[in-house]
Design a protein around this motif. Structure first.
Motif, PDB file in Angstrom:
ATOM      1  N   VAL A 459       1.116  -0.967   0.438  1.00 34.81           N
ATOM      2  CA  VAL A 459      -0.347   0.173   0.085  1.00 34.81           C
ATOM      3  C   VAL A 459       0.795   1.542   0.242  1.00 34.81           C
ATOM      4  N   GLN A 463      -2.820   5.358  -0.622  1.00 34.92           N
ATOM      5  CA  GLN A 463      -3.909   4.402  -0.837  1.00 34.92           C
ATOM      6  C   GLN A 463      -4.862   3.964   0.251  1.00 34.92           C
ATOM      7  N   VAL A 467      -8.059   2.077   2.188  1.00 31.30           N
ATOM      8  CA  VAL A 467      -6.967   0.762   2.345  1.00 31.30           C
ATOM      9  C   VAL A 467      -8.398   0.677   3.351  1.00 31.30           C
ATOM     10  N   VAL A 489      -3.690   1.439   9.605  1.00 28.73           N
ATOM     11  CA  VAL A 489      -3.885   0.802   8.690  1.00 28.73           C
ATOM     12  C   VAL A 489      -2.199   1.927   8.247  1.00 28.73           C
ATOM     13  N   VAL A 500       0.774  -4.673   4.341  1.00 23.83           N
ATOM     14  CA  VAL A 500      -0.255  -3.754   3.699  1.00 23.83           C
ATOM     15  C   VAL A 500      -0.337  -4.131   2.565  1.00 23.83           C
ATOM     16  N   ALA A 502      -2.183  -3.776  -1.341  1.00 19.35           N
ATOM     17  CA  ALA A 502      -3.340  -3.004  -1.916  1.00 19.35           C
ATOM     18  C   ALA A 502      -3.654  -4.086  -2.952  1.00 19.35           C
ATOM     19  N   LEU A 514      -9.155   0.074  -6.165  1.00 11.85           N
ATOM     20  CA  LEU A 514      -8.403  -0.435  -4.658  1.00 11.85           C
ATOM     21  C   LEU A 514     -10.162  -1.187  -4.444  1.00 11.85           C
ATOM     22  N   ALA A 517      -7.286  -5.587   0.171  1.00 13.42           N
ATOM     23  CA  ALA A 517      -5.736  -6.015   0.885  1.00 13.42           C
ATOM     24  C   ALA A 517      -6.081  -6.807   1.584  1.00 13.42           C
TER      25      ALA A 517
END
Length: 631
Positions: A459, A463, A467, A489, A500, A502, A514, A517
């Motif tokens: 990520v 983003q 998320v 996040v 993390v 995406a 997107l 996740a």
């Protein structure tokens, strides 16, 4: 009727067991009846409700402030119950907000609140203004309070994981009238409003902060204060204003627990226009020109405004389809046009059947729908057959349609992302995909021609809000439904032992954006999938299988000996309870972990030994941003 039934269940000791029925009883209560129901519900032990119904989401709300806030707990209890949530309250000491928020060892931080309310009132300022006073004295105190509140908000963000709620301070005329010249009153009003603007701007600078504008609620006619309660009980905001404040917090809690609605479904006759199209014809319906016609246009403008911010719009009407299409395409008075809707359903079937089919077409739950109709019969039928649908009661007065639609903030959220604004177009693309599917004899042939492209990558900062939003709103394909704020996040993305990821997807019909996740954590030779979630818009295309394959390959390539992944069941993620077993995982502790064995009611953990990793589906192209091979 609602409060009476709640009282009867409470007396009989059955209220905890019947708690899932409470939202239906509270749905249409006025403020007085809702306040009474809240006082009854506040006598209920949250732990007892949780024992009966472990799947009901609970929200820990910490309350602190300057004055007496006793009415807030029952009001919050009722407002959260209206949305199927369970309140776990904590109340700080009188005038304890500075200590509660400044000391990391305070009882407020100890309860680890999902939401912390710092309720501000005019006495926060005027208790420190000496008599006699002038506007510049108030300005000086205001400036000091703003610095203090900003510091407390920063302290909260550094210590807590939840959301802090501040509010603007209403300015009662009882205070301004103590200044006898209009020039001084204007200076006081300007300083007060500038302080309110500064409080509102704080929420733009701090992700974990929300500021409620109480001036907007007072403008509705809600009294800001009650002089007797202000003086005798030190309750500096009126019970009515605290009740409206609680309603706003209910909307926030609904968003933070993933219960924000996604689609507004409107009736047509008597709702978007006056009259009955089948009887009056296109030229005879009321929209524009007359006073009532302008009221319907005003409501259409409200609906269009909501739709511009990511809310899906649909229409369901008992009408013949062609006249409806003609009105939407050609009537000069219409604000809403056919392309504003993701679906227009005009037929003579029961509306609840059409709503259920619409939800299926959009691949969302029926509990993501808000249905607005002027017919009491249709509303009652939908409530009975589809209790998860939020029903908005309209009537023969179109000037009140917008007010009634907006009263419950069904679509309120903390943040609006670029993906939100593109949502309607993407759902229209999804319906085009479904129509495309109908031209194939097999799913395999459809997928082969769909040209699915998937990208999995770490990520980025840009983003993070999206998320976070996915964790808050995704319910069906969400293996643990752990809700994360942007700061959570961001912290996971920065953790050297965590990742993390995406998920992006696109196909021949467009870019889906997107859509999911994956949250990973490394512990020695074991890679943990702490959560895996995917938007309902892109189910059943092999995207989840491709991403899981990439994660397993990444684990093997980086020396992991096994991958562990949990499943935490909820009322809405049952369709993925066998996700891991279907892809080569075994249930830890014995058993196959299939759908029947887990039963959808107990948490389970699954393990993959990385000896045999299935290839991603052949019909899609996977761009692996983890350093693995791209296919």
């Amino acid at each position: 009727m609602g409060a009476e039934q709640i009282s009867a269940w409470l007396r009989a000791g059955r209220l905890a067991a019947r708690y899932p029925e409470v939202p239906g009883l509270l749905a249409d209560l006025d403020a007085t009846a809702l306040a009474r129901a809240g006082r009854l519900l506040a006598r209920l032990d949250p732990d007892e409700v949780a024992r009966h119904h472990p799947g009901i989401p609970s929200v820990t709300v910490a309350i602190t402030g300057h004055g007496t806030l006793a009415p807030l707990v029952p009001a919050l209890t009722a407002e959260l119950a209206r949305h199927g949530l369970l309140l776990r309250p904590f109340s700080g000491d009188f005038d304890g907000y500075v200590f509660d928020l400044s000391d990391p060892g305070s009882a407020l931080y100890a309860v680890d609140p999902d939401i912390a309310l710092c309720v501000l009132d005019p006495a926060v300022v005027f208790d420190e203004v000496a008599v006699p006073w002038r506007p510049e004295d108030v300005e000086r105190v205001l400036a000091g309070k703003l610095r203090l509140i900003e510091w407390l908000a920063e302290r909260f963000a550094a210590v807590a994981r939840g959301t802090l709620v501040l509010n603007t301070l209403p300015l009662p005329s009882l205070l301004t009238s103590q200044l006898t010249d209009h020039r001084s009153r204007a200076r006081l009003g300007a300083a007060w409003r500038e302080a309110g603007a500064a409080l509102l701007r704080l929420s733009a600078a701090q992700e974990s902060l929300v500021t409620l504008d109480l001036d907007a609620l007072v403008a509705e006619g809600v009294p800001a204060t009650d002089s007797r309660m202000d003086l005798y009980a030190r309750m500096h905001l009126s019970a009515g204003l605290l009740g409206r404040y609680a309603r706003e917090i209910g909307h926030l809690a609904r968003d933070l627990t993933g219960r924000t609605k996604k689609c507004l479904v409107v009736d047509l006759d008597g709702t978007l226009w006056g009259g009955v199209l089948g009887d009056d014809g296109r030229e005879g319906i009321e929209v524009g020109e007359s006073h009532r016609g302008e009221a319907f246009r005003a409501f259409q403008r409200t609906v269009k405004q909501i739709g511009s911010q990511g809310v899906l719009l649909a229409a369901v009407s008992k009408n013949d389809p062609e006249p409806v299409r003609e009105v939407l395409r050609e009537h000069p008075g219409m604000v809403l046009r056919e392309d504003d809707f993701v679906r227009v359903v005009a037929n003579w079937r029961p509306k609840h059947d059409n709503l259920a089919e619409l939800a299926d077409d959009l691949n969302i739950g029926v509990d993501s729908l808000v249905f607005a109709d002027d017919s009491a019969f249709e509303r009652g039928l939908v409530r009975r057959e589809l209790p998860g649908v939020a029903v908005v009661a309209l009537d023969g007065e179109p000037a009140l349609h917008a007010e009634r639609l907006l009263a419950d903030g069904w679509f309120d959220s903390r943040d609006l992302t670029a993906d939100d604004r593109a949502r309607a177009a993407r759902y229209r693309e999804e319906l085009a995909r479904r129509d495309f599917l109908d031209t194939f004899d097999s799913l395999e042939g459809y997928l082969a021609e769909l040209d699915v492209r998937v990208r999995l990558e770490p990520v980025t900062e840009a983003q993070v809000p999206r998320v976070s939003q996915l964790t808050l709103r995704t319910n069906q394909f969400n293996l643990t439904t752990r809700r994360l704020q942007p700061a959570d996040v961001r912290a996971l993305a920065a953790d050297p032992d965590a990742s993390v990821l995406a998920i992006h997807s696109a196909d021949r019909f467009g870019d889906n954006g997107l859509v999911g996740a994956v949250f990973l954590r490394r512990d020695g030779a074991v890679l943990h999938i702490d959560n895996f979630l995917l938007s309902c818009r892109v189910f059943s295309r092999g995207i989840e299988q491709a991403c899981l394959t990439a994660v397993l390959r990444h684990g093997a390539a980086t020396g992991a000996k096994a991958v562990l992944a949990p499943y935490r069941p909820t009322a809405r993620n049952g369709k993925v309870r066998d996700f891991y077993p279907r892809h080569g995982f075994s249930r830890v502790g014995g058993g196959s972990g299939d759908a029947e064995e887990t039963g959808g009611t107990e948490a389970a953990e699954f393990r993959h030994d990385l000896r045999s990793i299935a290839a991603p589906p052949a019909h899609l192209r996977l761009i692996d941003g983890l350093g693995g091979e791209t296919q």
